[in-house]
Design an enzyme around this catalytic site. Sequence first.
Site: not given
Ligand code: PEP
Length: 248
Positions: A169, A208, A95, A93, A163, A10-12
């Site tokens: 993050g 992470s 976010e 997600h 998640e 997921n490049w956000k």
């Molecule tokens: C995500 O945003 O879906 C995610 C898992 O981010 P990260 O791997 O940076 O924790």
Amino acid sequence: MAQRPYIVGNWKMHGTRAMLAEARAIDRAAERLIKAEVALAPPYTLIHATHKEATLIAVGAQDCHPADGGAHTGDISAAMLKDSGASFVIVGHSERRAGHGENDAAVKAKANAAIAAGLAVIVCVGEREAERDAGKAEDVVAKQLKGSLPAGEVAEKVTVAYEPVWAIGTGRTPSVEDIAAMHRAIRARLTAIYPAGGAEIRILYGGSVKADNAAEILRADEVGGALVGGASLTAESFLGIIVAAAEL
Ligand code: PEP
């Protein structure tokens, strides 16, 4: 036959056309690492170009609007995503839930629209830290699943990503035992919600995941892959995770 681990980047809100070189490198390596299934969700602006570059990896989006079209300035429909080369969309997600006030009903509407447009969906769920500390993590996730998953016997179009919000993050992850326990709880819900196909739905862990913790997380009970944010932004770091998945 056992399913291949599914590794989704997921490049956000990262990436201009210069980043297509990373997508190309990921795709070319994924071709050799066929024991893992690999996908990327770049920003909308790169979906078509990434799709054109990809020979093996799937390309998807990070969100969609629930309507087919209309007066929704700045939004994008599932049919538009499909037209630009996406084969799946991430919905719910954390976010989006936190930054755009999306509740379970909104996530479900998006998931239903995506499936109606011919896309697969990755539905994200996960508790906040205070909810885990209060011993409510499984209840929170169960409620999100019940409210967010698409309707009907559509299990073959569904992937779930667990998640924990506090792990995204941050460099922190739950213990492997906690990940496995939550994934087992999610599996029980999925088989109740989708009697015909819930046992086959892949449950990804996200939060992470890096090359150095991927193998132990991916080996945990009921973990069918990983949703990866930060570590998916370069081919080098993402391929470390894909290699770990391919060597399981
Ligand atoms: C995500 O945003 O879906 C995610 C898992 O981010 P990260 O791997 O940076 O924790």
